[in-house]
Design a protein around this motif. Sequence first.
Motif, PDB file in Angstrom:
ATOM      1  N   VAL A 247       3.258  45.405  20.321  1.00 58.56           N
ATOM      2  CA  VAL A 247       4.302  46.035  19.507  1.00 58.56           C
ATOM      3  C   VAL A 247       4.840  45.007  18.529  1.00 58.56           C
ATOM      4  O   VAL A 247       5.269  43.923  18.928  1.00 58.56           O
ATOM      5  N   VAL A 248       4.803  45.353  17.254  1.00 59.88           N
ATOM      6  CA  VAL A 248       5.354  44.519  16.196  1.00 59.88           C
ATOM      7  C   VAL A 248       6.678  45.148  15.767  1.00 59.88           C
ATOM      8  O   VAL A 248       6.700  46.273  15.270  1.00 59.88           O
ATOM      9  N   ALA A 249       7.764  44.433  15.967  1.00 59.96           N
ATOM     10  CA  ALA A 249       9.091  44.926  15.598  1.00 59.96           C
ATOM     11  C   ALA A 249       9.572  44.146  14.389  1.00 59.96           C
ATOM     12  O   ALA A 249       9.842  42.941  14.481  1.00 59.96           O
ATOM     13  N   ALA A 250       9.674  44.814  13.246  1.00 57.92           N
ATOM     14  CA  ALA A 250       9.959  44.125  11.996  1.00 57.92           C
ATOM     15  C   ALA A 250      11.133  44.755  11.266  1.00 57.92           C
ATOM     16  O   ALA A 250      11.061  45.901  10.818  1.00 57.92           O
ATOM     17  N   GLY A 251      12.223  43.995  11.175  1.00 61.30           N
ATOM     18  CA  GLY A 251      13.371  44.372  10.377  1.00 61.30           C
ATOM     19  C   GLY A 251      13.696  43.205   9.480  1.00 61.30           C
ATOM     20  O   GLY A 251      12.847  42.739   8.734  1.00 61.30           O
ATOM     21  N   THR A 252      14.931  42.695   9.559  1.00 59.65           N
ATOM     22  CA  THR A 252      15.268  41.470   8.832  1.00 59.65           C
ATOM     23  C   THR A 252      14.339  40.337   9.266  1.00 59.65           C
ATOM     24  O   THR A 252      13.826  39.583   8.446  1.00 59.65           O
ATOM     25  N   GLY A 253      14.142  40.207  10.570  1.00 62.87           N
ATOM     26  CA  GLY A 253      13.169  39.273  11.131  1.00 62.87           C
ATOM     27  C   GLY A 253      12.024  40.063  11.720  1.00 62.87           C
ATOM     28  O   GLY A 253      11.927  41.278  11.558  1.00 62.87           O
ATOM     29  N   VAL A 254      11.128  39.386  12.414  1.00 65.43           N
ATOM     30  CA  VAL A 254      10.013  40.086  13.047  1.00 65.43           C
ATOM     31  C   VAL A 254       9.599  39.328  14.294  1.00 65.43           C
ATOM     32  O   VAL A 254       9.665  38.090  14.339  1.00 65.43           O
ATOM     33  N   VAL A 255       9.206  40.081  15.300  1.00 64.66           N
ATOM     34  CA  VAL A 255       8.627  39.477  16.490  1.00 64.66           C
ATOM     35  C   VAL A 255       7.613  40.452  17.055  1.00 64.66           C
ATOM     36  O   VAL A 255       7.784  41.675  16.965  1.00 64.66           O
ATOM     37  N   THR A 256       6.536  39.916  17.593  1.00 66.71           N
ATOM     38  CA  THR A 256       5.491  40.729  18.206  1.00 66.71           C
ATOM     39  C   THR A 256       5.403  40.379  19.681  1.00 66.71           C
ATOM     40  O   THR A 256       5.471  39.203  20.056  1.00 66.71           O
ATOM     41  N   LEU A 257       5.269  41.398  20.503  1.00 66.74           N
ATOM     42  CA  LEU A 257       5.042  41.169  21.932  1.00 66.74           C
ATOM     43  C   LEU A 257       3.804  41.937  22.337  1.00 66.74           C
ATOM     44  O   LEU A 257       3.657  43.124  22.020  1.00 66.74           O
ATOM     45  N   ALA A 258       2.912  41.248  23.032  1.00 64.16           N
ATOM     46  CA  ALA A 258       1.715  41.880  23.565  1.00 64.16           C
ATOM     47  C   ALA A 258       1.740  41.749  25.079  1.00 64.16           C
ATOM     48  O   ALA A 258       2.114  40.698  25.612  1.00 64.16           O
ATOM     49  N   VAL A 259       1.352  42.801  25.755  1.00 64.57           N
ATOM     50  CA  VAL A 259       1.372  42.826  27.220  1.00 64.57           C
ATOM     51  C   VAL A 259       0.003  43.261  27.724  1.00 64.57           C
ATOM     52  O   VAL A 259      -0.538  44.285  27.284  1.00 64.57           O
ATOM     53  N   GLY A 260      -0.551  42.466  28.615  1.00 62.91           N
ATOM     54  CA  GLY A 260      -1.808  42.818  29.255  1.00 62.91           C
ATOM     55  C   GLY A 260      -1.584  43.138  30.711  1.00 62.91           C
ATOM     56  O   GLY A 260      -0.465  43.390  31.151  1.00 62.91           O
ATOM     57  N   ARG A 261      -2.651  43.094  31.478  1.00 61.48           N
ATOM     58  CA  ARG A 261      -2.537  43.418  32.899  1.00 61.48           C
ATOM     59  C   ARG A 261      -1.637  42.410  33.619  1.00 61.48           C
ATOM     60  O   ARG A 261      -0.809  42.780  34.443  1.00 61.48           O
ATOM     61  N   THR A 262      -1.789  41.128  33.286  1.00 59.99           N
ATOM     62  CA  THR A 262      -0.968  40.094  33.932  1.00 59.99           C
ATOM     63  C   THR A 262      -0.306  39.156  32.931  1.00 59.99           C
ATOM     64  O   THR A 262       0.608  38.421  33.296  1.00 59.99           O
ATOM     65  N   GLU A 263      -0.767  39.159  31.698  1.00 61.44           N
ATOM     66  CA  GLU A 263      -0.270  38.208  30.707  1.00 61.44           C
ATOM     67  C   GLU A 263       0.653  38.869  29.690  1.00 61.44           C
ATOM     68  O   GLU A 263       0.479  40.039  29.349  1.00 61.44           O
ATOM     69  N   VAL A 264       1.613  38.091  29.194  1.00 60.96           N
ATOM     70  CA  VAL A 264       2.498  38.516  28.107  1.00 60.96           C
ATOM     71  C   VAL A 264       2.461  37.430  27.036  1.00 60.96           C
ATOM     72  O   VAL A 264       2.523  36.240  27.348  1.00 60.96           O
ATOM     73  N   ALA A 265       2.351  37.829  25.779  1.00 63.20           N
ATOM     74  CA  ALA A 265       2.310  36.863  24.680  1.00 63.20           C
ATOM     75  C   ALA A 265       3.316  37.262  23.610  1.00 63.20           C
ATOM     76  O   ALA A 265       3.309  38.397  23.134  1.00 63.20           O
ATOM     77  N   ARG A 266       4.159  36.324  23.264  1.00 59.07           N
ATOM     78  CA  ARG A 266       5.055  36.514  22.122  1.00 59.07           C
ATOM     79  C   ARG A 266       4.422  35.824  20.913  1.00 59.07           C
ATOM     80  O   ARG A 266       3.965  34.686  21.001  1.00 59.07           O
ATOM     81  N   VAL A 267       4.433  36.521  19.785  1.00 61.82           N
ATOM     82  CA  VAL A 267       3.876  35.986  18.550  1.00 61.82           C
ATOM     83  C   VAL A 267       4.945  36.041  17.464  1.00 61.82           C
ATOM     84  O   VAL A 267       5.548  37.095  17.230  1.00 61.82           O
ATOM     85  N   ASP A 268       5.163  34.931  16.811  1.00 55.51           N
ATOM     86  CA  ASP A 268       6.158  34.785  15.757  1.00 55.51           C
ATOM     87  C   ASP A 268       7.552  35.117  16.290  1.00 55.51           C
ATOM     88  O   ASP A 268       7.807  34.949  17.477  1.00 55.51           O
ATOM     89  N   GLY A 269       8.451  35.506  15.415  1.00 55.72           N
ATOM     90  CA  GLY A 269       9.856  35.582  15.804  1.00 55.72           C
ATOM     91  C   GLY A 269      10.505  34.213  15.729  1.00 55.72           C
ATOM     92  O   GLY A 269      11.497  33.945  16.400  1.00 55.72           O
ATOM     93  N   TRP A 270       9.955  33.340  14.865  1.00 55.45           N
ATOM     94  CA  TRP A 270      10.418  31.959  14.805  1.00 55.45           C
ATOM     95  C   TRP A 270      11.469  31.731  13.723  1.00 55.45           C
ATOM     96  O   TRP A 270      11.746  30.601  13.359  1.00 55.45           O
TER      97      TRP A 270
END
Length: 313
Positions: free
Chosen positions: A112-135
Amino acid sequence: MNGATATLAIDAGQTSVKVRLRDGDRATEWSAPGVRTDGPLLPQLAAVVDRAVAEGHAFERLALGVSGLESAHAEAAGLLERYRRGGVRSVHIAHDSVSAFLGALGDGRGAVVAAGTGVVTLAVGRTEVARVDGWGHLIGDAGSGYWIGRAGLDAVMRAHDGRGDATALTDLVRADFPDLERAYLELQADADRVRRTAGYARAVTTAAAEGDPVAAAVLGAAGRELALSALAGLRRTGEDAAERPRVRGIGGVFTAPALAEAFTREVCASLPGADVAVGESNPLDGAGLLPDVAESSALAARIAAASVPQADA
């Protein structure tokens, strides 16, 4: 806690804070100004809850998705200590990427890419979670409202200098800054310059819709940046190998058709079988789901919780 427990859900973004009190089948919503991520968050969040209390609302659960959140456990403990005497029995708080994910895909898998003033992406797998950007706007937030607004202003100044193509954005920006060469001075002096700069994303969207190629190029580049984040998250969680990877784009920037089209096209070019949709989410729904995420979920470790001991409840 059961489903009948009154819950105050808060989606605290940089543009605005949205609040919902749900008590059984009844729901009341309101909004407040956005949070400043360059200052302490606890006092800002407490001010939102204080308003609810002052207006006579009662609730047992607090659930918050918060932009720029770094010390979730401290914030959860602090809010519980502040409101437990008023009847609050649990606080669940997470970065707004988690609540955005829950609002779009529930306790499932995908990106899920959530983009407003800023942006952050979260990906969820079976056991792993990854945050991308939002820096943040200084070193990240590629494709965000701020990124688009700044790119639009940059295009105007390039055209003004003779370094870039003429653009309809110039007249839109000149309405705010008749003397373009003083625009940077006024923006630098504005304490709210991040949100103000992000506001020019609307001008870029308008100009693109009216056929301005410079503005359209900005939105296309933003869509590709956001797709890059989604693809990176899927790859890091192993969801790129799923039969039909799920990708959602949510937030105000996805209302720009040129951006949404570029985002979808870029994702599908890399993953032809992907299930891609934009605009199908309400992060406030996701905030309300935080207390009910299963302990077995890959997201559980991303949610900080504090609760009154059973003996004291």
